[in-house]
Design a protein around this motif. Structure first.
Motif, PDB file in Angstrom:
ATOM      1  N   TYR A  54     -25.099   0.878  11.252  1.00 55.94           N
ATOM      2  CA  TYR A  54     -24.792  -0.511  11.583  1.00 55.94           C
ATOM      3  C   TYR A  54     -24.219  -0.580  12.991  1.00 55.94           C
ATOM      4  N   GLU A  55     -24.739  -1.532  13.779  1.00 54.76           N
ATOM      5  CA  GLU A  55     -24.278  -1.713  15.154  1.00 54.76           C
ATOM      6  C   GLU A  55     -23.966  -3.193  15.390  1.00 54.76           C
ATOM      7  N   PRO A  56     -22.692  -3.549  15.559  1.00 54.37           N
ATOM      8  CA  PRO A  56     -22.350  -4.957  15.792  1.00 54.37           C
ATOM      9  C   PRO A  56     -22.819  -5.412  17.169  1.00 54.37           C
ATOM     10  N   LEU A  57     -23.236  -6.671  17.255  1.00 52.45           N
ATOM     11  CA  LEU A  57     -23.684  -7.254  18.519  1.00 52.45           C
ATOM     12  C   LEU A  57     -22.723  -8.315  19.028  1.00 52.45           C
ATOM     13  N   TYR A  58     -22.335  -9.228  18.167  1.00 51.44           N
ATOM     14  CA  TYR A  58     -21.397 -10.295  18.523  1.00 51.44           C
ATOM     15  C   TYR A  58     -20.929 -10.963  17.233  1.00 51.44           C
ATOM     16  N   MET A  61     -21.706 -34.342   0.627  1.00 57.39           N
ATOM     17  CA  MET A  61     -21.584 -32.910   0.386  1.00 57.39           C
ATOM     18  C   MET A  61     -21.102 -32.228   1.664  1.00 57.39           C
ATOM     19  N   VAL A  62     -20.492 -31.063   1.503  1.00 58.11           N
ATOM     20  CA  VAL A  62     -20.012 -30.279   2.642  1.00 58.11           C
ATOM     21  C   VAL A  62     -20.454 -28.835   2.497  1.00 58.11           C
ATOM     22  N   SER A  63     -20.484 -28.129   3.610  1.00 49.76           N
ATOM     23  CA  SER A  63     -20.872 -26.724   3.583  1.00 49.76           C
ATOM     24  C   SER A  63     -20.249 -26.019   4.778  1.00 49.76           C
ATOM     25  N   MET A  64     -20.156 -24.707   4.714  1.00 47.23           N
ATOM     26  CA  MET A  64     -19.668 -23.926   5.845  1.00 47.23           C
ATOM     27  C   MET A  64     -20.858 -23.282   6.540  1.00 47.23           C
ATOM     28  N   TRP A  65     -20.998 -23.580   7.833  1.00 50.12           N
ATOM     29  CA  TRP A  65     -22.107 -23.051   8.627  1.00 50.12           C
ATOM     30  C   TRP A  65     -21.564 -22.293   9.835  1.00 50.12           C
ATOM     31  N   THR A  66     -22.341 -21.320  10.284  1.00 53.49           N
ATOM     32  CA  THR A  66     -21.995 -20.683  11.549  1.00 53.49           C
ATOM     33  C   THR A  66     -22.288 -21.653  12.686  1.00 53.49           C
ATOM     34  N   SER A  67     -21.673 -21.426  13.818  1.00 55.08           N
ATOM     35  CA  SER A  67     -21.746 -22.357  14.940  1.00 55.08           C
ATOM     36  C   SER A  67     -23.147 -22.562  15.489  1.00 55.08           C
ATOM     37  N   VAL A  68     -24.058 -21.616  15.254  1.00 55.89           N
ATOM     38  CA  VAL A  68     -25.392 -21.744  15.837  1.00 55.89           C
ATOM     39  C   VAL A  68     -26.287 -22.705  15.067  1.00 55.89           C
ATOM     40  N   ARG A  69     -25.964 -22.984  13.825  1.00 56.16           N
ATOM     41  CA  ARG A  69     -26.930 -23.700  12.987  1.00 56.16           C
ATOM     42  C   ARG A  69     -27.211 -25.113  13.475  1.00 56.16           C
ATOM     43  N   LEU A  70     -26.201 -25.787  14.007  1.00 60.43           N
ATOM     44  CA  LEU A  70     -26.440 -27.134  14.517  1.00 60.43           C
ATOM     45  C   LEU A  70     -27.293 -27.126  15.785  1.00 60.43           C
ATOM     46  N   ARG A  71     -27.560 -25.923  16.339  1.00 59.48           N
ATOM     47  CA  ARG A  71     -28.425 -25.830  17.510  1.00 59.48           C
ATOM     48  C   ARG A  71     -29.905 -25.845  17.131  1.00 59.48           C
ATOM     49  N   LEU A  90     -24.689 -13.317  25.978  1.00 63.10           N
ATOM     50  CA  LEU A  90     -23.242 -13.479  25.883  1.00 63.10           C
ATOM     51  C   LEU A  90     -22.617 -13.931  27.201  1.00 63.10           C
ATOM     52  N   GLN A  91     -23.340 -13.791  28.291  1.00 65.56           N
ATOM     53  CA  GLN A  91     -22.831 -14.231  29.595  1.00 65.56           C
ATOM     54  C   GLN A  91     -23.151 -15.696  29.872  1.00 65.56           C
ATOM     55  N   GLN A  92     -23.949 -16.317  29.003  1.00 67.56           N
ATOM     56  CA  GLN A  92     -24.382 -17.692  29.228  1.00 67.56           C
ATOM     57  C   GLN A  92     -23.390 -18.679  28.615  1.00 67.56           C
ATOM     58  N   SER A  93     -23.344 -19.888  29.198  1.00 69.72           N
ATOM     59  CA  SER A  93     -22.435 -20.924  28.682  1.00 69.72           C
ATOM     60  C   SER A  93     -22.827 -21.350  27.275  1.00 69.72           C
ATOM     61  N   ASP A  94     -24.097 -21.277  26.956  1.00 69.98           N
ATOM     62  CA  ASP A  94     -24.572 -21.614  25.618  1.00 69.98           C
ATOM     63  C   ASP A  94     -23.877 -20.750  24.560  1.00 69.98           C
ATOM     64  N   ALA A  95     -23.735 -19.468  24.847  1.00 68.34           N
ATOM     65  CA  ALA A  95     -23.108 -18.544  23.897  1.00 68.34           C
ATOM     66  C   ALA A  95     -21.599 -18.756  23.840  1.00 68.34           C
ATOM     67  N   ALA A  96     -21.001 -19.100  24.976  1.00 67.30           N
ATOM     68  CA  ALA A  96     -19.539 -19.245  25.032  1.00 67.30           C
ATOM     69  C   ALA A  96     -19.032 -20.306  24.059  1.00 67.30           C
ATOM     70  N   GLU A  97     -19.858 -21.301  23.760  1.00 69.80           N
ATOM     71  CA  GLU A  97     -19.455 -22.367  22.853  1.00 69.80           C
ATOM     72  C   GLU A  97     -19.549 -21.960  21.385  1.00 69.80           C
ATOM     73  N   MET A  98     -20.212 -20.861  21.097  1.00 68.96           N
ATOM     74  CA  MET A  98     -20.455 -20.475  19.698  1.00 68.96           C
ATOM     75  C   MET A  98     -19.851 -19.131  19.307  1.00 68.96           C
ATOM     76  N   VAL A  99     -19.687 -18.252  20.274  1.00 69.33           N
ATOM     77  CA  VAL A  99     -19.241 -16.889  19.958  1.00 69.33           C
ATOM     78  C   VAL A  99     -17.748 -16.857  19.735  1.00 69.33           C
ATOM     79  N   ALA A 100     -17.344 -16.190  18.669  1.00 70.87           N
ATOM     80  CA  ALA A 100     -15.910 -16.031  18.373  1.00 70.87           C
ATOM     81  C   ALA A 100     -15.374 -14.855  19.162  1.00 70.87           C
TER      82      ALA A 100
END
Length: 311
Positions: free
Chosen positions: A161-165, A238-248, A299-309
């Motif tokens: 296993y290798e983590p990416l982000y 209804m409600v659900s828990m989603w990761t930050s990318v899903r609304l994209r 990960l260097q892009q502004s798009d990622a900065a809004e979603m990455v923890a």
């Protein structure tokens, strides 16, 4: 005689350079390391192999015998490498990749496009599923490699296993949901919930409620399709828990919105999983290297900065 391949490599370089200093520079080693290796070889065969002079070093008659066989071994190893590469080249005919929907945004999709463009002759098979389904497919050799949301069971599976982000999480509801202000998990308990997985160790939602010592909501619909989830939240409270990318994803952000929550939700780790990194095919290794580069660039892009923890 028991000589190591790296010792023979050093012998070949010393003979070619005629100098311990030049050989050390060519091999990116220190002169003492080269001298020590020569001494070890001489101790192993019980004879000196070098002649030293003001102009450098040369191999004596014993060293010349050793050099001749070292060259034969080097040629044989080169031929073996070519044969192995030829066999591994057959593995470039197909690559089976598993992924979870949360992992498919950004670097994964970019890597799929790049890989297909660079290797159009490779049959590329991609399968979406929940993490435990992907893990089962890897274990049963139906997939070669996977990019997925990784829970504890995935990381501890014994596979590579290798983590990416890591992605941040949020609670999602339809834009007509009665909750409009900052709220808490407890205040949402009486609403119907949507969960990605059935109750058990795979359910991220269950882990979150346990984290805050809360019982799970009584009314939970389990669904692995984000499209179906989105339609249900649009038409019901209804409600659900989603990761930050899903609304994209296209069409998901029109009638859905994140809810402001007092609790801090845990991040979701995205990583690569394969049964054995040492046995990964040429196609798999190529895909993995592309993915690493694309993930780093993303990960260097502004798009990622809004979603990455930031963990």
């Amino acid at each position: 005689m028991k000589l190591k391949l790296n010792q023979l490599d050093i012998l070949l370089e010393v003979a070619a350079q005629g100098s311990i200093g030049k050989a050390a520079k060519a091999l990116n080693l220190t002169q003492p390391a080269i001298s020590k290796t020569i001494q070890e070889m001489e101790a192993e065969i019980g004879l000196p192999i070098l002649q030293r002079s003001s102009r450098g070093v040369t191999l004596n008659e014993y060293g010349q015998v050793l050099l001749r066989h070292a060259r034969d071994i080097d040629r044989s190893l080169h031929q073996a490498r070519e044969e192995i590469d030829h066999l591994l080249g057959k593995a470039m005919r197909q690559l089976r990749v598993g992924f979870t929907s949360a992992a498919s945004y950004g670097p994964f999709t970019n890597t799929m496009i790049e890989f297909q463009a660079r290797y159009p002759g490779v049959k590329l098979v991609a399968m979406e599923g929940r993490p435990h389904q992907i893990l089962d497919a890897l274990q049963n050799q139906r997939l070669d490699i996977a990019v997925l949301t990784a829970g504890t069971s995935i990381v501890q599976s014994g596979m590579y296993y290798e983590p990416l982000y890591a992605l941040s999480n949020t609670i999602i509801a339809g834009d007509q949901h009665p909750i409009t202000h900052t709220t808490s998990l407890k205040s949402l308990m009486n609403y119907p919930w949507l969960d990605w997985d059935e109750p058990g160790e795979h359910s991220i939602l269950a882990q979150v409620f346990r984290r805050y010592n809360l019982p799970q909501p009584q009314n939970i619909v389990h669904c692995s399709s984000p499209w179906v989830m989105a339609r249900m939240m649009e038409q019901a409270d209804m409600v659900s828990m989603w990761t930050s990318v899903r609304l994209r994803f296209p069409g998901y952000n029109v009638n859905l919105r994140p809810l402001a929550l007092r609790e801090v939700l845990p991040a979701t780790s995205i990583g690569v999983l394969c049964p054995n990194i040492g046995r990964l095919s040429t196609a798999g290794n190529t895909f993995l290297e592309m993915l690493r580069i694309n993930a780093r660039d993303w990960l260097q892009q502004s798009d990622a900065a809004e979603m990455v923890a930031r963990v």
